[in-house]
Design an enzyme around this catalytic site. Sequence first.
Site, PDB file in Angstrom:
ATOM      1  N   ASP A 165     -13.364  22.896 -15.289  1.00 48.70           N
ATOM      2  CA  ASP A 165     -12.202  22.612 -16.134  1.00 48.70           C
ATOM      3  C   ASP A 165     -12.627  22.220 -17.538  1.00 48.70           C
ATOM      4  O   ASP A 165     -13.319  21.210 -17.731  1.00 48.70           O
ATOM      5  CB  ASP A 165     -11.386  21.483 -15.506  1.00 48.70           C
ATOM      6  CG  ASP A 165      -9.978  21.435 -16.035  1.00 48.70           C
ATOM      7  OD1 ASP A 165      -9.804  21.197 -17.247  1.00 48.70           O
ATOM      8  OD2 ASP A 165      -9.051  21.649 -15.238  1.00 48.70           O
ATOM      9  N   SER A 200     -16.805   8.371  -8.816  1.00 50.18           N
ATOM     10  CA  SER A 200     -17.125   8.395  -7.385  1.00 50.18           C
ATOM     11  C   SER A 200     -15.877   8.121  -6.567  1.00 50.18           C
ATOM     12  O   SER A 200     -15.185   7.126  -6.796  1.00 50.18           O
ATOM     13  CB  SER A 200     -18.151   7.315  -7.051  1.00 50.18           C
ATOM     14  OG  SER A 200     -19.405   7.627  -7.541  1.00 50.18           O
ATOM     15  N   HIS A 255     -19.626   6.676  -1.301  1.00 51.95           N
ATOM     16  CA  HIS A 255     -20.968   6.117  -1.079  1.00 51.95           C
ATOM     17  C   HIS A 255     -20.851   4.606  -1.115  1.00 51.95           C
ATOM     18  O   HIS A 255     -19.786   4.058  -1.416  1.00 51.95           O
ATOM     19  CB  HIS A 255     -21.979   6.627  -2.107  1.00 51.95           C
ATOM     20  CG  HIS A 255     -21.651   6.265  -3.528  1.00 51.95           C
ATOM     21  ND1 HIS A 255     -21.686   4.971  -4.004  1.00 51.95           N
ATOM     22  CD2 HIS A 255     -21.277   7.036  -4.583  1.00 51.95           C
ATOM     23  CE1 HIS A 255     -21.363   4.966  -5.290  1.00 51.95           C
ATOM     24  NE2 HIS A 255     -21.089   6.205  -5.659  1.00 51.95           N
TER      25      HIS A 255
END
Length: 323
Positions: A267, A282, A145
Amino acid sequence: MLLALLLCGAVGAGAAEMTDTRMLVPVGHTVGIKLFSRGVVVVKLSEGGTPAKAGGLQTGDVIVKCAGNSVTSTEQFQSLLQKSGGETTDLQVKRDGSSVTLSVEPEQNERGVYGIGAWIRDSMAGIGTMTYYDPATGAFGALGHGIADVDTAQLMPFSNGSILPSTVKAVKKGESGAAGELRGDFDLTGDLGDLYANTSNGIFGILEADDYSPVLGDAVPVGRAQTGPAVIRSNVQGDTVEEFDIEIVSVTSTGSDGRDMVISVKDPDLISATGGIVQGMSGSPILQDGQLVGAVTHVLLNSPQKGYGISIQRMLATAESVA
């Protein structure tokens, strides 16, 4: 320097289909990022009557010229205001993709400094994760992004920028209603490569691979995401990149702003370390059946073990369109 401004935005298994024979390195290591804007961004207007308000300036405007001179930094803009001597001065402003010309009359404060009553910004810095490196071209993509101004939430207008070596020093765990974050150190003098674009689908640049070779692994094929088990590669402590189990819950072909798929962290080690998806992750590459299929982009604030991902096809198409 401890910063984490570059967020994940806060808001049965089948074989992944090969889309082409392109081979990319799924990196998964954090990098420091510094970005300089084209012009200066108006992030806040002072209270009361001010020259900025009287002239029609708005939060989110990007001042690109002052009295006919290109604006390159906050310091240079302030210098141009001093030269005005309080005379009416034209500002060329970018607003919602259009160019607007405004007139302001700078006022002198008690120290004799001219101003217009606007808080401005010309740069940002923080950490995020590199998604891929292309050994054939030297290009890389990160974040999945864009880098948005922290106050206005608008995409920072891009002038130039670079990436820096980063090490994760601490983690603030995410919890329902509050995004966690990776906290990293990076050296502002140690550029690893230059950025050439800041887009809503990621940041892109050219990597000096020799300086970053210790964290680059083998290239893998590009694939297309399907629902089912997958892994992400992420650097959540020190310099170590690890693989963590996730599930791709859903995939859409009509996603936007980094929401091509919904993912869920499975996990236990990652959940124990971070609470799920946190700011700074990110760009963590998503792999499925040995193929690179996308990158982590956003965390769900009310459920930090879930979030969104962008497809690698969207990132690559954007990188090529702006290159």
